[in-house]
Design an enzyme around this catalytic site. Sequence first.
Site: not given
Length: 200
Positions: A51, A69-71, A106
């Site tokens: 991203k 950010s990733d979740q 992340g």
Amino acid sequence: MKLVLASSSQYRQSILKKLNITFSALTPDIDESAIMGESIEEQVIRLATQKAASVADKLNDKETFIIGSDQLASLNGKILGKPGDYTQAKQQLSMASGQTVKFYTGLCLLKSATNQIENLVDVFSVTFKKLSEKQIDTYLKIEEPFDCAGSFKSEGLGIVLFQSLNGTDPNSLIGLPLIKLIELFEKMDVDIFEYLQRPH
């Protein structure tokens, strides 16, 4: 400091605003599909980094810090996505009742001037109370958390669902752990205190 959040999420934007640092937000353009054999930790850190890199390519600006950010949420090894509707949300909360859900976030910070990348995974656990069907129904009808992984909003009424929380930073639950973000800035020799502003 030019700062860009690689996200269209209103939740992540609201968290970053807590620092009172001017930033802009751009939507990354990536394929978020899982890769066969990839662990949850590997997936969230890969997507967070992709991203940030996607937005860096769009900007073509060499003086910018970009946050990705990733979740993902996991219950007994099963990944919980965004429910999308009442039926799926009720199913998720029924499964979570009396159980512990782990949230893996992340986080990536990219410095476009040098293409330096720092990233990590933050883990936060939520243990749910034993919830009755009526309690779940009442909560979902009031809050409608259908765009949230795990089917709750911890910054809102979701707190009534919990028995305990275990993690470093409650902002992690909303998708952007600020304590860890500041650590990533420190790794890039950036003192965030130099950029803090008074609230408006």
